[in-house]
Scaffold this motif. Structure first.
Motif, PDB file in Angstrom:
ATOM      1  N   ASP A  48       0.841  -1.205   0.000  1.00  0.00           N
ATOM      2  CA  ASP A  48       0.000   0.000   0.000  1.00  0.00           C
ATOM      3  C   ASP A  48       0.877   1.257   0.000  1.00  0.00           C
ATOM      4  O   ASP A  48       0.619   2.214  -0.739  1.00  0.00           O
ATOM      5  N   LYS A  49       1.912   1.232   0.833  1.00  0.00           N
ATOM      6  CA  LYS A  49       2.804   2.382   0.914  1.00  0.00           C
ATOM      7  C   LYS A  49       3.509   2.620  -0.417  1.00  0.00           C
ATOM      8  O   LYS A  49       3.602   3.760  -0.895  1.00  0.00           O
ATOM      9  N   MET A  50       4.013   1.563  -1.033  1.00  0.00           N
ATOM     10  CA  MET A  50       4.754   1.708  -2.282  1.00  0.00           C
ATOM     11  C   MET A  50       3.865   2.125  -3.446  1.00  0.00           C
ATOM     12  O   MET A  50       4.273   2.907  -4.303  1.00  0.00           O
ATOM     13  N   HIS A  51       2.624   1.633  -3.479  1.00  0.00           N
ATOM     14  CA  HIS A  51       1.697   2.088  -4.526  1.00  0.00           C
ATOM     15  C   HIS A  51       1.472   3.602  -4.415  1.00  0.00           C
ATOM     16  O   HIS A  51       1.448   4.313  -5.427  1.00  0.00           O
ATOM     17  N   THR A  52       1.334   4.083  -3.190  1.00  0.00           N
ATOM     18  CA  THR A  52       1.138   5.522  -2.968  1.00  0.00           C
ATOM     19  C   THR A  52       2.361   6.312  -3.422  1.00  0.00           C
ATOM     20  O   THR A  52       2.239   7.359  -4.073  1.00  0.00           O
ATOM     21  N   LYS A  53       3.549   5.803  -3.102  1.00  0.00           N
ATOM     22  CA  LYS A  53       4.789   6.487  -3.483  1.00  0.00           C
ATOM     23  C   LYS A  53       4.966   6.509  -5.002  1.00  0.00           C
ATOM     24  O   LYS A  53       5.376   7.532  -5.574  1.00  0.00           O
ATOM     25  N   ILE A  54       4.689   5.391  -5.652  1.00  0.00           N
ATOM     26  CA  ILE A  54       4.814   5.335  -7.111  1.00  0.00           C
ATOM     27  C   ILE A  54       3.883   6.372  -7.745  1.00  0.00           C
ATOM     28  O   ILE A  54       4.278   7.118  -8.650  1.00  0.00           O
ATOM     29  N   SER A  55       2.650   6.427  -7.268  1.00  0.00           N
ATOM     30  CA  SER A  55       1.674   7.376  -7.811  1.00  0.00           C
ATOM     31  C   SER A  55       2.106   8.824  -7.592  1.00  0.00           C
ATOM     32  O   SER A  55       1.805   9.698  -8.407  1.00  0.00           O
TER      33      SER A  55
ATOM     34  N   SER B  61      10.287   5.023  -4.814  1.00  0.00           N
ATOM     35  CA  SER B  61       9.784   5.516  -3.523  1.00  0.00           C
ATOM     36  C   SER B  61      10.688   6.619  -2.964  1.00  0.00           C
ATOM     37  O   SER B  61      10.217   7.645  -2.481  1.00  0.00           O
ATOM     38  N   GLU B  62      11.997   6.401  -3.056  1.00  0.00           N
ATOM     39  CA  GLU B  62      12.961   7.383  -2.560  1.00  0.00           C
ATOM     40  C   GLU B  62      12.899   8.680  -3.372  1.00  0.00           C
ATOM     41  O   GLU B  62      13.126   9.777  -2.845  1.00  0.00           O
ATOM     42  N   SER B  63      12.565   8.573  -4.647  1.00  0.00           N
ATOM     43  CA  SER B  63      12.599   9.735  -5.544  1.00  0.00           C
ATOM     44  C   SER B  63      11.620  10.833  -5.148  1.00  0.00           C
ATOM     45  O   SER B  63      11.815  11.999  -5.510  1.00  0.00           O
TER      46      SER B  63
END
Length: 246
Positions: A112-119, A223-225
């Motif tokens: 869930d966290k990574m999907h949010t970061k990618i978006s 995610s870091e970006s």
């Protein structure tokens, strides 16, 4: 009250046997309470971490108060004793594997966290689509993940006890994601040899194929970006755009 660390939007200081992390108004109430809740949930796993003592309102924001742990960071110890790097790296990986052996069912999920970061990233839609698909294809696990596991987040006491601090980014999910994040941190610190040594040791001790960690690298780089740190952009772009590791 001695200031230990000061950044643009937060300050960490010691108050006797307590450590206070003070956030300004740029941090929402939900963000601060989530960090405190993470700490409380990790305490319940039995891992050796500073105990949460208090969450309070300040004039400019919020503050989290924890136990103060006397000691030195593993990062500083490794700098002072470079000849013992392998020995400390063994302990470092063992600690991470101990974390991964725990469960905390109410933690947020890494996917869930990574999907949010990618978006939220600035990469073009086609690349974001590929990253979302890659993320969905990852195996679902429920292991505790630190999310920022590096030697500076480990305090070694005078009695040689190891405490893991800073659980703001803790989630549950696939341990390979956590290892990819640690590998990325070492690379961003320009510690490439240590990064490779770490990855080899982690995969050996965890008995997993290196490719399973490498599959997460474009995702954690994306995610870091979202932090938009200019000096990190070139390395992160090179990772995000690589989908097939040899």
């Amino acid at each position: 009250m001695a200031t230990i660390k000061e950044r643009e939007h937060k300050r960490i200081y010691r108050d006797g046997d307590k450590l206070v992390k003070e956030f300004d108004e740029t941090f929402t109430k939900a963000e601060v309470l989530n960090e405190a809740l993470n700490n409380a949930r990790i305490e319940e796993t039995g891992l050796k971490i500073p105990k949460l003592l208090n969450v309070s309102k300040t004039d400019n924001g919020w503050a989290i108060t924890r136990e103060y742990i006397e000691g030195e960071s593993l990062s500083d110890i490794m700098k002072k004793n470079p000849e013992k790097e392998d020995e400390y790296l063994e302990k470092f990986v063992d600690l991470q594997l101990e974390i991964h052996s725990k469960r905390a069912v109410h933690l947020n999920k890494i996917k869930d966290k990574m999907h949010t970061k990618i978006s939220a990233s600035s990469y073009e839609a086609t690349l974001r689509y590929d990253l979302h698909n890659r993320l969905e294809g990852m195996k679902k696990h429920t292991k505790v993940l630190h999310g920022d596991f590096c030697p500076s987040n480990i305090i070694v006491t005078p009695n040689d006890e190891y405490y893991v601090i800073d659980w703001a980014h803790a989630t549950q999910g696939n341990a390979s994601a956590d290892a990819a994040r640690t590998y990325l941190i070492f690379n961003l610190q320009n510690k490439k040899e240590l990064a490779e040594k770490y990855l080899n040791l982690f995969c050996k001790k965890a008995d997993i194929a290196k490719q399973l960690v490498q599959q997460w690298m474009p995702i954690v780089a994306c995610s870091e970006s979202v932090k938009n740190i200019p000096e990190e952009k070139e390395l992160l772009d090179s990772w995000v755009n690589v989908f097939d590791f040899q």
